[in-house]
Design a protein around this motif. Structure first.
Motif, PDB file in Angstrom:
ATOM      1  N   ARG A 113      39.947  13.992 -16.573  1.00  0.00           N
ATOM      2  CA  ARG A 113      40.439  13.429 -15.666  1.00  0.00           C
ATOM      3  C   ARG A 113      41.257  14.424 -14.429  1.00  0.00           C
ATOM      4  O   ARG A 113      41.266  14.143 -13.351  1.00  0.00           O
ATOM      5  CB  ARG A 113      41.534  12.575 -16.147  1.00  0.00           C
ATOM      6  N   ASP A 163      29.598  11.425 -19.788  1.00  0.00           N
ATOM      7  CA  ASP A 163      30.757  10.409 -19.377  1.00  0.00           C
ATOM      8  C   ASP A 163      30.740  10.195 -17.942  1.00  0.00           C
ATOM      9  O   ASP A 163      30.834   9.320 -17.409  1.00  0.00           O
ATOM     10  CB  ASP A 163      31.978  11.244 -19.691  1.00  0.00           C
ATOM     11  N   TYR A 164      30.582  11.578 -17.156  1.00  0.00           N
ATOM     12  CA  TYR A 164      30.086  11.221 -15.834  1.00  0.00           C
ATOM     13  C   TYR A 164      28.952  10.313 -15.337  1.00  0.00           C
ATOM     14  O   TYR A 164      29.241   9.537 -14.361  1.00  0.00           O
ATOM     15  CB  TYR A 164      30.116  12.695 -14.905  1.00  0.00           C
ATOM     16  N   ARG A 203      27.837   8.117 -17.195  1.00  0.00           N
ATOM     17  CA  ARG A 203      27.876   6.695 -17.479  1.00  0.00           C
ATOM     18  C   ARG A 203      28.897   5.967 -16.428  1.00  0.00           C
ATOM     19  O   ARG A 203      28.822   4.854 -16.114  1.00  0.00           O
ATOM     20  CB  ARG A 203      28.940   6.806 -18.970  1.00  0.00           C
ATOM     21  N   ARG A 204      29.720   6.766 -16.070  1.00  0.00           N
ATOM     22  CA  ARG A 204      30.753   6.244 -14.999  1.00  0.00           C
ATOM     23  C   ARG A 204      29.945   5.799 -13.606  1.00  0.00           C
ATOM     24  O   ARG A 204      30.381   5.005 -12.958  1.00  0.00           O
ATOM     25  CB  ARG A 204      31.896   7.138 -14.634  1.00  0.00           C
ATOM     26  N   HIS A 205      28.860   6.821 -13.213  1.00  0.00           N
ATOM     27  CA  HIS A 205      28.417   6.573 -11.942  1.00  0.00           C
ATOM     28  C   HIS A 205      26.720   6.127 -12.071  1.00  0.00           C
ATOM     29  O   HIS A 205      26.023   6.548 -10.946  1.00  0.00           O
ATOM     30  CB  HIS A 205      28.583   7.991 -11.161  1.00  0.00           C
TER      31      HIS A 205
END
Length: 232
Positions: free
Chosen positions: A57, A92-93, A95-97
């Motif tokens: 974050r 994670d990146y 998944r978010r985008h």
């Protein structure tokens, strides 16, 4: 198929901050434990999931939304770094985008699936990245038809698991056909994936899964059957 890392100013900035931030928080004793637990698939920095997410974050604070090239550059450059936490950051990146990526991102996803492959990255890529791409472009189902036939077990596992989050939009005919196609596979990770994909779909249509297992029990491994029927 080889993939090329796109040029990306955002990736340059994110990777600089990421490496500096993660390296400063490294925990060598924990890293050794994590490496052993993950069967020596890669070296680790020793960052627990809560710590890693907090650091991530901070790394991403104030950064703009990426486009597809940014997503590819960040993921591929993270994958090229030795420590596993960088791959976790990339997953994670993405998944978010993932909704910012087109069907043209699939070769990048395949590269990630087939490079230093293990369940810790493959399963999330399957359900959240590849699955997201297919949900946005059903034309990619034909690519999944090819992946289920692939000799690389992680590619086949991805095809089995890519509909995990599709719920009522699941193409059940394909799901069941994929399970039959790989029912004789000797590897634990394929047999487990068959059961897991069926168990997840059973939350949406339990009768269909129960009927399928009843018809195909002679083909399915005991592990696959047990996993499929666990909650029924």
């Amino acid at each position: 198929m080889s993939v090329t890392v796109p040029s990306s100013d955002l990736a340059d900035a994110v990777l600089d901050r990421l490496v500096e931030t993660y390296t400063a928080a490294a925990d060598s004793p924990r890293a050794a434990q994590m490496r052993a637990y993950m069967k020596d698939i890669a070296p680790f920095l020793g960052l627990t999931s809560p710590v890693r997410r907090e650091l991530s974050r901070a790394v991403l604070a104030g950064t703009p939304r990426p486009d597809e090239a940014d997503c590819a550059a960040i993921a591929l450059r993270c994958w090229a770094l030795p420590e596993r936490e960088y791959a976790y950051f990339a997953v994670d990146y993405l998944r978010r985008h993932v909704k910012r990526c087109s069907s043209g991102f699939l070769p990048v996803a395949r590269h990630l699936v087939t490079t230093r492959s293990w369940w810790d990255t493959v399963d999330l890529l399957a359900a959240h990245v590849v699955g997201g791409l297919v949900a946005a472009d059903p034309g990619l189902r034909t690519a999944m038809d090819e992946w289920i036939e692939d000799e690389d077990l992680w590619v086949a596992r991805t095809a089995l698991l890519h509909q995990l989050r599709h719920k009522s939009a699941t193409d059940s005919e394909r799901l069941f056909a994929y399970c039959v196609r790989q029912s004789g596979h000797p590897d634990f990770f394929i047999r487990k994936a068959i059961g897991w994909s069926l168990r997840e779909y059973a939350k949406t249509d339990p009768e269909a899964v129960r009927a399928f297992v009843g018809r195909q029990r002679h083909r399915l491994s005991p592990l696959s059957v047990r996993e499929a029927l666990k909650n029924l």
